[in-house]
Write a protein that holds these residues in place. Structure first.
Motif, PDB file in Angstrom:
ATOM      1  N   LYS A 154      -5.117  -5.729  -0.739  1.00  0.00           N
ATOM      2  CA  LYS A 154      -6.435  -5.580  -1.353  1.00  0.00           C
ATOM      3  C   LYS A 154      -6.649  -4.105  -1.661  1.00  0.00           C
ATOM      4  O   LYS A 154      -6.290  -3.235  -0.863  1.00  0.00           O
ATOM      5  CB  LYS A 154      -7.538  -6.063  -0.406  1.00  0.00           C
ATOM      6  N   CYS A 155      -7.243  -3.831  -2.829  1.00  0.00           N
ATOM      7  CA  CYS A 155      -7.585  -2.458  -3.207  1.00  0.00           C
ATOM      8  C   CYS A 155      -9.070  -2.449  -3.550  1.00  0.00           C
ATOM      9  O   CYS A 155      -9.469  -2.926  -4.617  1.00  0.00           O
ATOM     10  CB  CYS A 155      -6.733  -1.992  -4.381  1.00  0.00           C
ATOM     11  N   GLU A 156      -9.894  -1.954  -2.631  1.00  0.00           N
ATOM     12  CA  GLU A 156     -11.349  -2.039  -2.775  1.00  0.00           C
ATOM     13  C   GLU A 156     -11.965  -0.646  -2.837  1.00  0.00           C
ATOM     14  O   GLU A 156     -11.411   0.332  -2.310  1.00  0.00           O
ATOM     15  CB  GLU A 156     -11.947  -2.806  -1.598  1.00  0.00           C
ATOM     16  N   CYS A 157     -13.111  -0.573  -3.488  1.00  0.00           N
ATOM     17  CA  CYS A 157     -13.842   0.697  -3.536  1.00  0.00           C
ATOM     18  C   CYS A 157     -14.459   0.991  -2.163  1.00  0.00           C
ATOM     19  O   CYS A 157     -14.797   0.074  -1.404  1.00  0.00           O
ATOM     20  CB  CYS A 157     -14.949   0.627  -4.588  1.00  0.00           C
ATOM     21  N   PRO A 158     -14.605   2.262  -1.825  1.00  0.00           N
ATOM     22  CA  PRO A 158     -15.192   2.627  -0.528  1.00  0.00           C
ATOM     23  C   PRO A 158     -16.638   2.137  -0.413  1.00  0.00           C
ATOM     24  O   PRO A 158     -17.297   1.853  -1.421  1.00  0.00           O
ATOM     25  CB  PRO A 158     -15.130   4.163  -0.526  1.00  0.00           C
ATOM     26  N   PRO A 159     -17.164   2.031   0.813  1.00  0.00           N
ATOM     27  CA  PRO A 159     -18.573   1.624   0.985  1.00  0.00           C
ATOM     28  C   PRO A 159     -19.513   2.556   0.221  1.00  0.00           C
ATOM     29  O   PRO A 159     -19.292   3.767   0.165  1.00  0.00           O
ATOM     30  CB  PRO A 159     -18.782   1.733   2.508  1.00  0.00           C
ATOM     31  N   GLY A 160     -20.535   1.979  -0.374  1.00  0.00           N
ATOM     32  CA  GLY A 160     -21.498   2.757  -1.147  1.00  0.00           C
ATOM     33  C   GLY A 160     -21.108   2.936  -2.597  1.00  0.00           C
ATOM     34  O   GLY A 160     -21.807   3.609  -3.346  1.00  0.00           O
ATOM     35  N   THR A 161     -19.945   2.366  -2.964  1.00  0.00           N
ATOM     36  CA  THR A 161     -19.514   2.432  -4.367  1.00  0.00           C
ATOM     37  C   THR A 161     -19.152   1.027  -4.834  1.00  0.00           C
ATOM     38  O   THR A 161     -19.038   0.092  -4.041  1.00  0.00           O
ATOM     39  CB  THR A 161     -18.299   3.354  -4.535  1.00  0.00           C
ATOM     40  N   HIS A 162     -18.947   0.911  -6.121  1.00  0.00           N
ATOM     41  CA  HIS A 162     -18.512  -0.357  -6.690  1.00  0.00           C
ATOM     42  C   HIS A 162     -17.617  -0.057  -7.895  1.00  0.00           C
ATOM     43  O   HIS A 162     -17.567   1.074  -8.376  1.00  0.00           O
ATOM     44  CB  HIS A 162     -19.716  -1.202  -7.123  1.00  0.00           C
ATOM     45  N   GLY A 163     -16.917  -1.074  -8.353  1.00  0.00           N
ATOM     46  CA  GLY A 163     -16.027  -0.910  -9.507  1.00  0.00           C
ATOM     47  C   GLY A 163     -14.619  -1.373  -9.185  1.00  0.00           C
ATOM     48  O   GLY A 163     -14.401  -2.263  -8.359  1.00  0.00           O
ATOM     49  N   PHE A 212      -6.764   3.874  -5.659  1.00  0.00           N
ATOM     50  CA  PHE A 212      -7.660   5.022  -5.581  1.00  0.00           C
ATOM     51  C   PHE A 212      -8.885   4.721  -4.726  1.00  0.00           C
ATOM     52  O   PHE A 212      -9.776   5.539  -4.603  1.00  0.00           O
ATOM     53  CB  PHE A 212      -8.085   5.447  -6.990  1.00  0.00           C
ATOM     54  N   GLY A 213      -8.883   3.482  -4.149  1.00  0.00           N
ATOM     55  CA  GLY A 213      -9.938   3.118  -3.209  1.00  0.00           C
ATOM     56  C   GLY A 213      -9.344   2.979  -1.831  1.00  0.00           C
ATOM     57  O   GLY A 213      -8.577   3.817  -1.382  1.00  0.00           O
ATOM     58  N   ILE A 214      -9.706   1.915  -1.149  1.00  0.00           N
ATOM     59  CA  ILE A 214      -9.184   1.632   0.193  1.00  0.00           C
ATOM     60  C   ILE A 214      -8.202   0.477   0.067  1.00  0.00           C
ATOM     61  O   ILE A 214      -8.563  -0.631  -0.341  1.00  0.00           O
ATOM     62  CB  ILE A 214     -10.333   1.264   1.162  1.00  0.00           C
ATOM     63  N   CYS A 253       0.814  -1.218   0.000  1.00  0.00           N
ATOM     64  CA  CYS A 253       0.000   0.000   0.000  1.00  0.00           C
ATOM     65  C   CYS A 253       0.849   1.270   0.000  1.00  0.00           C
ATOM     66  O   CYS A 253       0.363   2.355  -0.344  1.00  0.00           O
ATOM     67  CB  CYS A 253      -0.932   0.004   1.216  1.00  0.00           C
ATOM     68  N   LEU A 254       2.113   1.160   0.396  1.00  0.00           N
ATOM     69  CA  LEU A 254       2.988   2.328   0.400  1.00  0.00           C
ATOM     70  C   LEU A 254       3.485   2.671  -0.994  1.00  0.00           C
ATOM     71  O   LEU A 254       3.899   3.808  -1.245  1.00  0.00           O
ATOM     72  CB  LEU A 254       4.188   2.080   1.324  1.00  0.00           C
ATOM     73  N   ASN A 255       3.476   1.691  -1.893  1.00  0.00           N
ATOM     74  CA  ASN A 255       4.090   1.887  -3.205  1.00  0.00           C
ATOM     75  C   ASN A 255       3.108   1.814  -4.365  1.00  0.00           C
ATOM     76  O   ASN A 255       3.435   2.214  -5.476  1.00  0.00           O
ATOM     77  CB  ASN A 255       5.189   0.833  -3.422  1.00  0.00           C
TER      78      ASN A 255
END
Length: 712
Positions: free
Chosen positions: A325-334, A314-316, A308-310
């Motif tokens: 893991k790179c996931e979209c914030p709650p309430g979003t998808h993609g 653009f999500g969480i 996550c440092l490198n």
């Protein structure tokens, strides 16, 4: 000193030591951690365990490095017991970068030559190996044959090198292009514990373009490139040579991973999340698994990488052991890993998403359908091409005729069978390559076979191929390699022969220089070769002219039984004495001069070529060989010796030192002389040559027996 002598002395000196040195890598007491009082740096260079600076600071004494400080206060680090200067060591790669060894050969007027000490290194006490895939050997200079002597882990001696041809016109040179003129390069054939760089003494003299030549080991991916200025300005080279690097690989032990893991007490990959990597069956080193980094040779040395440092997320981003893991914030998808890839949840967005999914499925189905249709079309197209080739070379009529004459002993194979037998014609299975084609080792029905891919075939041979293969398949002689089958569904036919295990006569005479060859064996090889050619000339129907009789086409098994090969290799040639007129084909040095002049090929052309082979057997010299800086023709040297009545001077020392051998030498020399007549009609027939050699062989055996029991 001649390098060959120097290299032999070196080998004799190191041969008893290297196995002990290699074995000592595992026999030494190994420590798992570095004592806290040990220095961690040599100057600005960090030194990580298993290496160490100072006594008791490495995993064992073999991993100890020497750190030296010069008068200017600068530090240098060396492989222990050598002057190989280490610039950096990578624990994760199992590699070290060292200052490149360069051999300079400079001329200061004629005949003054300045020769510094030869760059060499004996790495036997250390864990290091000269890397074969990360280095290359280079020679720079106008004229010069540079060499590289190696001793491998199996105590094999290997010589490599290249020739930088003399520069006569500097305008043809291009910067960064090592073309062979003024600069040449070659691969390192095998990892080595010992290397020595040298120039052959018979290297060409330096031209007006330079006064120095350089031979060196260079990192293959190094930014160093050849410059034309090096040929006229040694100072230019010396300036750039300061930054030259070479690569050493290193192993923690000389055991393989399977063996090392059976003894966990001495197993070096002690960190969790570490793995073992084999190195060319010469040892192993350790590395952290994917997602971890650090030192696998110390407990807990491999630490999780926080991706996550490198990474651009653009999500969480959530770091996980060995991954993320790179996931979209709650309430979003993609897709949170791309900018703008996350969308707010909602009815319109969901409907649009369904439309995208439906359209994507349609596109995928359309593409798959198109691919299947195209695949069927391509398979049918390939099948049609294979049928065309099959019919072109005789087709079904040829197949039926071969089955009626040979039953199942002659095999007509499919291309897929040969691809499987040779592992898709893998370079590792390549055993020979020449003017007619390339030969691969293959396995069919649990039996080794030789599979030959021919290079070219003419229109006449294409039409007559089936008939000619039928003729060659009927040859049945113990000293002629048997043709077992062929593949007709390719553009140029592939031939299948019996596999002969022990190489060629050329290998025996010119590559196994330390092997003593008694005259009895030489006479056996000559007689069996003559009998095979006599069979082709006198008993085959129609008769066969070999075309290319030479030492490399005479195969030998482990009992020195001869198998003549490559007779009409890519284009089998039935011929009659008066009906064979063709373009000149053969090998320089063995070619019948009358055939070269007139284009008329007869069975007497094979007799001439056999005469050269017999002369090779007696002298152990190649058809063309170098004598100092001169290239000599063996036939011309033989005629000169005949004229001076001094043939003994050109014979192999193994023969001249044997009294029984010298009794039959005049007879054998006379056979050679008759075979090498310039006029073909004066040469004897091969059956006469075979009978004469047989008589000489019996005479030699009788003389040797009588001498053994004291009758003479």
């Amino acid at each position: 000193m001649n390098f060959l002598v120097l290299f032999k002395l070196t080998v004799l000196t190191l041969a008893p030591l290297l196995p002990l040195l290699l074995a000592s890598l595992t026999s030494s007491v190994a420590q798992l951690v570095q004592p806290p009082w040990c220095p961690t740096h040599c100057g600005d260079m960090k030194v990580d365990f298993p290496f160490g600076v100072g006594e008791g600071c490495g995993r064992s004494e073999h991993f100890q490095l020497d750190c030296e400080k010069n008068d200017l206060g600068n530090f240098s680090m060396f492989v222990r017991y050598t002057r190989v200067e280490v610039l950096s060591i990578s624990i994760s790669e199992g590699r070290a970068r060292v200052k490149s060894p360069v051999y300079r050969l400079c001329y200061r007027g004629i005949p003054t030559i300045i020769k510094p000490n030869l760059p060499e290194a004996n790495l036997g006490y250390s864990p290091f190996w000269l890397s074969s895939n990360a280095n290359k050997f280079m020679v720079i200079g106008s004229g010069g044959l540079g060499g590289l002597g190696l001793i491998t882990g199996t105590m094999s001696k290997i010589k490599s090198g290249c020739m930088a041809w003399e520069v006569f016109d500097q305008e043809i040179l291009v910067d960064s292009l090592c073309s062979g003129i003024g600069c040449c390069e070659n691969i390192i054939p095998y990892p080595s514990k010992y290397f020595q760089i040298y120039f052959y003494e018979n290297s060409l003299p330096a031209s007006v373009f330079n006064t120095c030549r350089y031979a060196m080991l260079v990192e293959a991916n190094n930014i160093f490139k050849f410059r034309t200025s090096y040929l006229i300005s040694p100072e230019s080279f010396e300036k750039d040579a300061i930054s030259l690097l070479a690569v050493l690989d290193w192993t923690i032990s000389n055991d393989t991973c399977n063996i090392a893991q059976q003894n966990m007490t001495s197993y070096a990959c002690v960190s969790s999340h570490s793995k073992c990597i084999d190195y060319n069956n010469l040892g192993y080193h350790c590395s952290c698994v994917q997602g971890y980094q650090g030192n696998p040779y110390v407990p807990s040395g491999c630490q999780d990488i926080d991706e996550c440092l490198n990474l651009n997320c653009f999500g969480i981003c959530t770091n996980t052991p060995g991954s993320f893991k790179c996931e979209c914030p709650p309430g979003t998808h993609g897709n949170g890993s791309i900018s703008g890839g996350c969308y707010k949840n909602g009815p319109k967005i969901q409907l649009w998403g369904k439309m995208v999914i439906g359209f994507s499925i349609f596109i995928v189905v359309l593409l798959l359908s198109s691919f299947l249709v195209y695949s069927v079309y391509q398979r049918r197209k390939v099948a049609a091409i294979k049928r065309k080739y099959f019919q072109q070379y005789g087709g079904q009529l040829f197949l039926e005729e071969m089955k009626s004459k040979h039953g199942v002993s002659f095999r007509i194979c499919k291309e897929e069978e040969l691809i499987e037998a040779t592992n898709n014609f893998d370079e590792k299975n390549k055993v020979a390559g020449g003017g007619n084609g390339i030969v691969y080792r293959g396995t069919m029905d649990n039996k080794l076979v030789a599979i030959k891919k021919c290079k070219t075939i003419g229109e006449r041979e294409r039409k007559e191929f089936g008939k000619e293969i039928l003729i060659l398949s009927q040859l049945n002689h113990k000293n002629i390699v048997a043709i077992l089958g062929c593949c007709l569904e390719v553009e140029i036919p592939i031939l299948i022969y019996e596999f002969i295990s022990d190489g060629t006569l050329f290998d025996l005479l010119h590559r196994k220089c330390d092997v003593h060859i008694p005259l009895r064996i030489r006479l056996k090889i000559a007689q069996e070769t003559a009998e095979a050619l006599s069979y082709l000339h006198s008993w085959a129907s129609p008769i066969i002219v070999h075309r290319d009789v030479k030492a490399s086409n005479i195969l030998l098994d482990e009992n020195f039984v001869v198998k003549v090969s490559d007779f009409g290799a890519s284009v089998p040639t039935p011929c009659g004495e008066d009906e064979f007129l063709t373009h000149v084909q053969g090998t320089r040095g063995y070619l019948d001069p009358e055939y070269v002049q007139t284009g008329q090929l007869t069975v007497r052309s094979d007799v001439y070529s056999f005469g050269v082979v017999l002369l090779e057997l007696l002298t152990r010299k190649m058809a063309f060989y170098t004598d100092g800086l001169q290239v000599r023709s063996l036939v011309a040297v033989f005629y000169s010796a005949i004229k001076e009545n001094n043939v003994v001077a050109i014979l192999d020392d193994d023969i001249t030192g044997d009294e029984e051998s010298m009794d039959v030498i005049p007879e054998l020399v006379e056979i050679v002389r008759k075979c090498l007549y310039m006029e073909g009609e004066r040469r004897p027939e091969m059956r006469q040559v075979a009978a004469a050699i047989e008589a000489s062989s019996k005479s030699y055996e009788k003389s040797a027996t009588q001498r053994e029991i004291g009758l003479i």
